[in-house]
Design a protein around this motif. Structure first.
Motif, PDB file in Angstrom:
ATOM      1  N   PHE A  71       0.798 -52.298 -16.050  1.00 37.74           N
ATOM      2  CA  PHE A  71       1.714 -51.387 -16.741  1.00 37.74           C
ATOM      3  C   PHE A  71       2.463 -52.177 -17.820  1.00 37.74           C
TER       4      PHE A  71
ATOM      5  N   HIS B 221       1.479 -41.377 -12.824  1.00 36.31           N
ATOM      6  CA  HIS B 221       2.517 -41.724 -13.817  1.00 36.31           C
ATOM      7  C   HIS B 221       3.720 -40.781 -13.756  1.00 36.31           C
TER       8      HIS B 221
ATOM      9  N   THR C 117      -5.175 -45.875  -8.791  1.00 34.69           N
ATOM     10  CA  THR C 117      -6.367 -45.208  -9.323  1.00 34.69           C
ATOM     11  C   THR C 117      -7.024 -45.980 -10.467  1.00 34.69           C
TER      12      THR C 117
ATOM     13  N   GLN D 225      -7.100 -36.597 -11.580  1.00 30.57           N
ATOM     14  CA  GLN D 225      -5.814 -37.105 -11.085  1.00 30.57           C
ATOM     15  C   GLN D 225      -4.714 -36.047 -11.170  1.00 30.57           C
TER      16      GLN D 225
ATOM     17  N   ARG E  22      -2.274 -51.909 -11.095  1.00 31.16           N
ATOM     18  CA  ARG E  22      -2.601 -51.470 -12.448  1.00 31.16           C
ATOM     19  C   ARG E  22      -1.676 -52.247 -13.388  1.00 31.16           C
TER      20      ARG E  22
ATOM     21  N   ARG F 270      12.742 -36.490 -11.235  1.00 31.17           N
ATOM     22  CA  ARG F 270      11.965 -35.261 -11.084  1.00 31.17           C
ATOM     23  C   ARG F 270      12.544 -34.175 -11.977  1.00 31.17           C
TER      24      ARG F 270
ATOM     25  N   ILE G 244      -5.333 -34.139  -7.967  1.00 32.60           N
ATOM     26  CA  ILE G 244      -4.890 -34.913  -6.797  1.00 32.60           C
ATOM     27  C   ILE G 244      -3.362 -34.825  -6.695  1.00 32.60           C
TER      28      ILE G 244
ATOM     29  N   ARG H 257       9.938 -41.470   1.065  1.00 28.17           N
ATOM     30  CA  ARG H 257       8.709 -42.081   0.550  1.00 28.17           C
ATOM     31  C   ARG H 257       8.849 -42.432  -0.926  1.00 28.17           C
ATOM     32  N   ARG H 258       8.377 -43.588  -1.293  1.00 21.31           N
ATOM     33  CA  ARG H 258       8.273 -43.883  -2.720  1.00 21.31           C
ATOM     34  C   ARG H 258       7.188 -44.913  -2.969  1.00 21.31           C
ATOM     35  N   THR H 259       6.744 -44.955  -4.196  1.00 21.14           N
ATOM     36  CA  THR H 259       5.725 -45.925  -4.582  1.00 21.14           C
ATOM     37  C   THR H 259       6.396 -47.275  -4.760  1.00 21.14           C
TER      38      THR H 259
ATOM     39  N   VAL I 159       7.136 -43.047 -15.314  1.00 20.79           N
ATOM     40  CA  VAL I 159       7.433 -44.149 -14.387  1.00 20.79           C
ATOM     41  C   VAL I 159       8.614 -44.939 -14.957  1.00 20.79           C
TER      42      VAL I 159
ATOM     43  N   SER J 285      12.097 -42.809  -8.912  1.00 25.80           N
ATOM     44  CA  SER J 285      11.626 -42.083 -10.094  1.00 25.80           C
ATOM     45  C   SER J 285      12.243 -40.679 -10.137  1.00 25.80           C
TER      46      SER J 285
ATOM     47  N   CYS K  37       1.561 -47.745  -1.932  1.00 24.99           N
ATOM     48  CA  CYS K  37       1.407 -47.616  -3.395  1.00 24.99           C
ATOM     49  C   CYS K  37       0.027 -47.025  -3.686  1.00 24.99           C
ATOM     50  N   PRO K  38      -0.040 -45.779  -4.186  1.00 29.98           N
ATOM     51  CA  PRO K  38      -1.345 -45.211  -4.570  1.00 29.98           C
ATOM     52  C   PRO K  38      -1.890 -45.965  -5.786  1.00 29.98           C
TER      53      PRO K  38
ATOM     54  N   PRO L 112       4.214 -37.540  -5.001  1.00 35.77           N
ATOM     55  CA  PRO L 112       3.780 -38.510  -6.010  1.00 35.77           C
ATOM     56  C   PRO L 112       2.847 -37.823  -6.994  1.00 35.77           C
ATOM     57  N   SER L 113       2.876 -38.269  -8.245  1.00 32.52           N
ATOM     58  CA  SER L 113       1.895 -37.777  -9.227  1.00 32.52           C
ATOM     59  C   SER L 113       1.558 -38.930 -10.142  1.00 32.52           C
TER      60      SER L 113
HETATM   61  C1  LIG Z   1      -3.208 -39.384  -8.498  1.00 33.70           C
HETATM   62  C2  LIG Z   1      -2.225 -40.529  -8.506  1.00 33.70           C
HETATM   63  C3  LIG Z   1      -2.568 -41.739  -9.116  1.00 33.70           C
HETATM   64  C4  LIG Z   1      -1.680 -42.820  -9.116  1.00 33.70           C
HETATM   65  N1  LIG Z   1      -2.082 -44.025  -9.636  1.00 33.70           N
HETATM   66  C5  LIG Z   1      -1.232 -45.090  -9.585  1.00 33.70           C
HETATM   67  C6  LIG Z   1      -1.676 -46.383 -10.045  1.00 33.70           C
HETATM   68  O1  LIG Z   1      -2.817 -46.577 -10.439  1.00 33.70           O
HETATM   69  N2  LIG Z   1      -0.780 -47.405  -9.990  1.00 33.70           N
HETATM   70  C7  LIG Z   1       0.500 -47.241  -9.519  1.00 33.70           C
HETATM   71  O2  LIG Z   1       1.261 -48.211  -9.490  1.00 33.70           O
HETATM   72  N3  LIG Z   1       0.927 -46.025  -9.065  1.00 33.70           N
HETATM   73  C8  LIG Z   1       0.093 -44.962  -9.086  1.00 33.70           C
HETATM   74  N4  LIG Z   1       0.509 -43.745  -8.608  1.00 33.70           N
HETATM   75  C9  LIG Z   1       1.881 -43.574  -8.142  1.00 33.70           C
HETATM   76  C10 LIG Z   1       2.729 -42.838  -9.196  1.00 33.70           C
HETATM   77  O3  LIG Z   1       2.963 -43.663 -10.316  1.00 33.70           O
HETATM   78  C11 LIG Z   1       4.038 -42.388  -8.532  1.00 33.70           C
HETATM   79  O4  LIG Z   1       3.732 -41.454  -7.533  1.00 33.70           O
HETATM   80  C12 LIG Z   1       4.993 -41.741  -9.524  1.00 33.70           C
HETATM   81  O5  LIG Z   1       5.431 -42.666 -10.483  1.00 33.70           O
HETATM   82  C13 LIG Z   1       6.221 -41.147  -8.810  1.00 33.70           C
HETATM   83  O6  LIG Z   1       6.901 -42.142  -8.096  1.00 33.70           O
HETATM   84  P1  LIG Z   1       7.113 -42.053  -6.523  1.00 33.70           P
HETATM   85  O7  LIG Z   1       5.777 -42.074  -5.869  1.00 33.70           O
HETATM   86  O8  LIG Z   1       7.946 -43.284  -6.191  1.00 33.70           O
HETATM   87  O9  LIG Z   1       7.851 -40.775  -6.220  1.00 33.70           O
HETATM   88  C14 LIG Z   1      -0.381 -42.670  -8.555  1.00 33.70           C
HETATM   89  C15 LIG Z   1      -0.042 -41.446  -7.939  1.00 33.70           C
HETATM   90  C16 LIG Z   1      -0.953 -40.394  -7.891  1.00 33.70           C
HETATM   91  C17 LIG Z   1      -0.595 -39.112  -7.183  1.00 33.70           C
END
Ligand SMILES: Cc1cc2nc3c(=O)[nH]c(=O)nc-3n(C[C@H](O)[C@H](O)[C@H](O)COP(=O)(O)O)c2cc1C
Length: 339
Positions: free
Chosen positions: A215, A26, A270, A59, A213, A328, A62, A121-123, A195, A326, A267-268, A23-24
């Motif tokens: 979006f 956005h 920040t 970020q 957050r 890559r 991270i 894994r996915r968000t 995203v 998402s 779901c991460p 994950p990263s």
């Molecule tokens: C440092 C960091 C901050 C993130 N912040 C948010 C956030 O605030 N809201 C959110 O919905 N997703 C957040 N994410 C998830 C990313 O949007 C997500 O990892 C990215 O879109 C790739 O999708 P995936 O995790 O499904 O592979 C964050 C991920 C990381 C690593």
């Protein structure tokens, strides 16, 4: 018997492609890799930074830390033990890690078991059911391995987090540059970074509360009136240096992959830690929840996906859809192999 091996470029390149599933923020994928004479280097790619939202680069680091941990998992699956030096060159702050390799006869710890979660894994930005009692207890140890601490936020402090959320939302809403940056990283489904709209709730479903957050409106339909009962956990570090951010990213990846292995949705988050006034409230809430580390880095919403539970029982929620996966960048775009 342990023996020393020089890993071949094909094996390393394959591990890097798994690392890039990390994950990263956005989905900016702010990393670049270089393989030279058996040594792999991880650099932060500052051309992909988000300077309005993340002026310090926390970020970015991270995100790269998460990729570094993904790399460890992929290498260990191939019986290669990575020897990692983080921030090895003080004259080059963009060089985040140098990695050499040692062959092994046996898999290391649980990492091999984690390998299958890299692609799963996915968000997930849909509401969750609460995790089962005790499901989060074991996850804290995964953060500690990388000198980070994981705290489960006590729900009693929900009102304080609501306040933090309102402060962050207000600051973001009035900041045109922030919105322009966010929109630039909101991309059509199938794009290689950003995203995808199909991973974001649509206008009817999106809600500005502590767990989300705000979006731009996407295409993901969520059942009207669905309540989010996810647990919120926070990763914190003892200090707030680039090394801590890198560690927080490795801890994030480890917690997310272990949660995925336990069939938990994640779901991460920040939005609350990138605005100083709301981060201060998060620090206070964490302290009241038992955290001793003073530097909140990233929150994670964790729970059971009510949608997959319904699918398993044969009932599909009306109006709900699966988030789009998402994209890559290809490994060729991010890895340079120096002959
Ligand atoms: C440092 C960091 C901050 C993130 N912040 C948010 C956030 O605030 N809201 C959110 O919905 N997703 C957040 N994410 C998830 C990313 O949007 C997500 O990892 C990215 O879109 C790739 O999708 P995936 O995790 O499904 O592979 C964050 C991920 C990381 C690593």
């Amino acid at each position: 018997m342990v023996h020393y091996a020089s890993a071949d470029a094909e094996t390393i390149s394959s591990a890097v492609s798994y690392a890039c599933l990390a994950p990263s923020v956005h989905n900016i994928q702010p990393w670049s890799w270089r393989l030279r004479r058996g040594e792999l280097s991880l650099y932060v790619d500052r051309r992909r930074s988000i300077p309005i939202e993340d002026p310090s680069g926390r970020q970015l680091f991270i995100s790269c830390g998460a990729a570094l941990h993904h790399l460890r998992v992929a290498l260990e699956h191939n019986l290669l033990e990575p020897i990692v030096a983080t921030l090895p060159d003080h004259t080059d702050p963009d060089l985040l890690a140098s990695i050499t390799f040692r062959g092994r006869a046996e898999p290391i710890g649980s990492s091999a078991a984690l390998f299958s979660t890299l692609e799963r894994r996915r968000t997930d930005r849909r509401p969750f059911d609460p995790p089962r009692a005790g499901a989060l207890t074991g996850l804290a140890v995964n953060a500690r391995e990388f000198e980070a601490s994981m705290t489960v936020i006590v729900r009693r402090y929900g009102a304080m987090l609501d306040k933090a959320s309102r402060i962050a939302a207000q600051e973001h809403r009035s900041d045109t540059a922030y919105w322009n940056e966010l929109e630039a990283w909101t991309t059509p489904d199938g794009a290689e970074s950003g995203v995808p709209l199909g991973a974001l709730p649509d206008a009817l479903s999106s809600h500005e509360d502590v767990s989300a957050r705000a979006f731009p409106s996407g295409h993901l339909k969520i059942q009207r009136g669905a309540r989010d009962n996810a647990a919120l956990v926070l990763l914190s570090t003892a200090s707030d240096t680039p090394k801590d951010w890198l560690n927080a990213g490795q801890a994030l990846s480890s917690v997310l992959l272990h949660a995925t292995a336990s069939h938990l949705a994640t779901c991460p988050l920040t939005h609350l830690t990138e605005v100083e006034a709301s981060r201060e409230i998060v620090r206070d809430v964490a302290c009241r929840s038992g955290e001793t580390f003073q530097n909140p880095q990233i929150m994670i919403r964790i729970g059971l996906s009510s949608h997959s539970a319904d699918t398993a029982s044969g009932q599909v929620q009306l109006g709900a859809t699966e988030p789009v996966v998402s994209g890559r960048r290809t490994v060729e775009e991010v890895l340079t192999v120096v002959p």
